[in-house]
Design an enzyme around this catalytic site. Structure first.
Site, mmCIF file in Angstrom:
data_model
loop_
_atom_site.group_PDB
_atom_site.id
_atom_site.type_symbol
_atom_site.label_atom_id
_atom_site.label_comp_id
_atom_site.label_asym_id
_atom_site.label_seq_id
_atom_site.Cartn_x
_atom_site.Cartn_y
_atom_site.Cartn_z
ATOM 1 N N SER A 8 -32.546 -12.302 53.841
ATOM 2 C CA SER A 8 -32.551 -12.961 52.339
ATOM 3 C C SER A 8 -33.390 -14.093 51.915
ATOM 4 C CB SER A 8 -31.262 -13.692 51.944
ATOM 5 O OG SER A 8 -30.257 -12.403 51.995
ATOM 6 N N LYS B 111 -31.581 -22.734 45.343
ATOM 7 C CA LYS B 111 -30.951 -21.702 45.302
ATOM 8 C C LYS B 111 -29.206 -22.056 44.861
ATOM 9 C CE LYS B 111 -29.663 -17.662 48.058
ATOM 10 N NZ LYS B 111 -29.826 -16.616 49.299
ATOM 11 N N SER C 275 -31.334 -11.821 49.474
ATOM 12 C CA SER C 275 -30.677 -12.409 48.101
ATOM 13 C C SER C 275 -31.334 -13.428 47.370
ATOM 14 C CB SER C 275 -29.261 -12.779 48.584
ATOM 15 O OG SER C 275 -29.529 -14.041 49.496
#
Lengths: 495, 100
Positions: free
Chosen positions: A185, A80, A161
């Site tokens: 998330s 990420k 997210s």
């Protein structure tokens, strides 16, 4: 020959160690999938094929010389783009950090490289991890590889997210990816894409080198195809780090070795407040399926009450923006990232212009909310009250643990929604995290496991929430669900 | 409580975010929708409840008071620290003139 990109973490690790294939072959196969999907799915902000090759060659060389390969030896992963990676742009999907190239490596990513994993690239996400659909990214939407079975081919959100992570794992662009979970998330995007995602107890994974959003909530975790792969990866990611003041000084258990789907003697709590009026029928049915599966695994099902559930989201939307407004004060155009210096501007004007140009609309909204609730005259009414409610939410769970060992609930109130569906209405977007946020506020380990497909052919996730430090109990219940759900569906390749 | 344009402008100034008039006008109803929704927290009885300070019980550690205990976070890293600065000058962060 097997399609190597159909393999998960354990299968790749074991196959490389056993000489069934080389780490280089694995890295090349995933690099090819990443390249082929990039212009359509936009899962990555920065693909790093050369990093994956370099790490694979190092693992293959180790194997040739008989050295140990590490717990994730030969497994290429997606990172990420919220984790600082030395020499590779770390953008947090924002304009203000575009071009930021850290001189250091985050603790969690370093642990993964030390364990033999390699990096396929930096994954897309909601800007500064603020969002539930990946639509706030400065670098464009990531597209969910799943489509509804109505033939309409509407582009769906991969959740957020960690939307690039969920997209990439579901589309077989990587066998696993890192995520971070501040208010769902990891779990919500995992549910939206039919994959498995886990967040450990707050403090298990070091936050050092992770771009901060809301520090009392941020926690890294794995996103992968199944429970075992999550256990392997979480074992590597977790561990005490003196550089993070909230890091837990605890040994990391052998979560993979201790996996057991036998729920005999375990009590599974069903929080009655999670059964909302007007609940999606498919979501309600999958929850009932989950209850039946855990019963079948030997568990006793008990009714529990988490009375402050309805206040979790509003408390979260005070606490998280408050912390964000403070954390994001560091982006000032002086030390790193974007600088916007209008002609003749002084220092204060430069700050304001830089932040106006560098932050997206949702980030600005949250900074303003945070600034307001922390400002003189409003601090007690909003922030202190929210922190008291957070204490009550934590008490709710503590009380529940006297009746049960793990709680079962849906991960999200719906399956994946279409891009654009909720992006104009912040509140509608926030409500998507209604089931995920309470465990975040209480710092508890939780995971989402794919439970089946809804009537539109889209995956639904089931969530398990455990006692603090009891990741094992969560993983074991997850494994019991996984074995009974028999979820093998995957998105048909259209990209 | 609801906020008006003037309040949002003040908050934006505190947050050091320049908002244009259109942005400001759009932000007012959005913030009011969110603030109106979080207002429901006021109905929770919190008598005798302490605000949360640490979600998982932990203690704050002190590191040994030695220089460069962790070379990564110790000193002597000026080049690294300035590497991403938008305007590094003479080994310092460059900023617009602040003293006339």
């Amino acid at each position: 020959m097997t399609d190597l990109t159909e393999l998960g973490v354990a299968a790749i690790r074991d196959g490389v160690a056993g000489g069934d294939f080389t780490a280089l072959e694995v890295a090349e196969a995933f690099n090819a999938n990443v390249a082929a999907a990039q212009s359509v799915l936009n899962a990555f902000i920065t693909p790093t094929p050369e990093k994956a090759i370099e790490a694979a060659q190092a693992v293959d060389a180790k194997r040739a010389s008989g050295e140990p390969l590490g717990k994730m030896g030969g497994v290429p992963i997606g990172m990420k783009d919220l984790f600082a990676t030395k020499g590779v742009q770390t953008s947090a999907a924002s304009h203000i950090l575009e071009g930021f190239t850290p001189e250091y490596e985050s603790t969690v990513s370093q642990k993964l490289w030390d364990a033999g994993a390699g990096m396929l690239g930096k994954l897309n996400l909601d800007q500064f991890a603020m969002g539930s659909s990946n639509e706030t990214s400065f670098f464009g939407d990531a597209i969910n590889p799943w489509r509804r079975n109505d033939g309409g081919n509407a582009a769906l959100a991969p959740g957020g997210s960690s939307g690039g992570s969920s997209t990439a794992v579901a589309a077989r662009l990587c066998p696993a990816a890192t995520g971070t979970d501040t208010g769902g998330s990891i779990r919500q995007p995992a549910a939206f894409t039919g994959i498995t995602g886990a967040k450990p107890t707050y403090g298990r994974c070091s936050r050092w080198g992770i771009v901060a959003f809301a520090s009392s909530l941020d926690q890294a975790g794995p996103m992968a195809r199944d429970v075992r792969d999550c256990a392997i990866m979480m074992e590597v990611m977790a561990g005490f780090d003196p550089k993070d003041s909230t890091s837990l000084e605890l040994d990391v258990p052998s979560w993979e070795a201790s996996l057991s789907p036998d729920m005999t003697g375990k009590r599974v709590g069903i929080p009655r407040e999670y059964r909302l009026d007007g609940m999606d029928a498919d979501v309600a049915k999958s929850w009932d399926d989950g209850i039946a599966w855990l019963k079948d695994a030997g568990a006793e099902i008990v009714d529990i009450s988490l009375p402050h559930t309805k206040y979790a989201l509003p408390a979260y939307y005070i606490i998280a923006p408050a912390e964000a407004s403070s954390n994001l004060a560091r982006y000032d155009g002086v030390r790193y990232g974007l600088r916007d210096l209008p002609e003749g501007a002084g220092l204060q004007d430069m700050y304001a212009a830089t932040r106006a140009a560098g932050f997206g609309a949702e980030v600005k909204r949250r900074i303003l909310i945070g600034t307001y609730v922390l400002s003189a005259g409003y601090y007690d009414a909003y922030y202190t009250q929210a922190q008291k409610v957070r204490t009550l939410i934590s008490h709710d769970f503590k009380n529940a643990w006297s009746l049960c060992d793990v709680a079962l609930a849906p991960t999200a109130p719906s399956a994946a929604f279409a891009l654009g569906d909720k992006s104009d209405d912040p509140l509608a977007m926030y409500l998507n995290d209604v089931y995920a946020v309470p465990a975040s506020l209480a710092g508890l380990p939780a995971m989402s496991v794919p439970a089946g497909l809804n009537s539109e052919g889209l995956p639904l996730g089931l969530q398990l929430i455990g006692r603090e430090f009891d990741e094992q109990g969560v993983l074991n219940a997850g494994l019991a669900l996984e074995q009974r759900a028999g979820f093998v569906a995957k998105p048909e390749k259209w990209w | 409580m609801s906020v008006d344009t003037e309040t949002v402008a003040r908050i934006a100034a505190l947050a050091r975010i320049k908002l244009g008039e259109d942005e400001l006008a759009a932000m007012v109803p959005e913030l009011n929708a969110i603030l109106g929704w979080v207002e429901q927290l006021g109905e929770v009885d919190v008598t005798g409840i302490e605000p949360m300070t640490a979600v998982i019980e932990n203690h704050l550690r002190l590191r040994d008071d030695v220089i460069d205990a962790d070379p990564l976070t110790g000193g002597g890293k000026r080049g690294d620290v300035l590497a991403n600065a938008p305007a590094a000058e003479h080994g310092f962060y460059g900023v617009p003139k602040v003293i006339e």
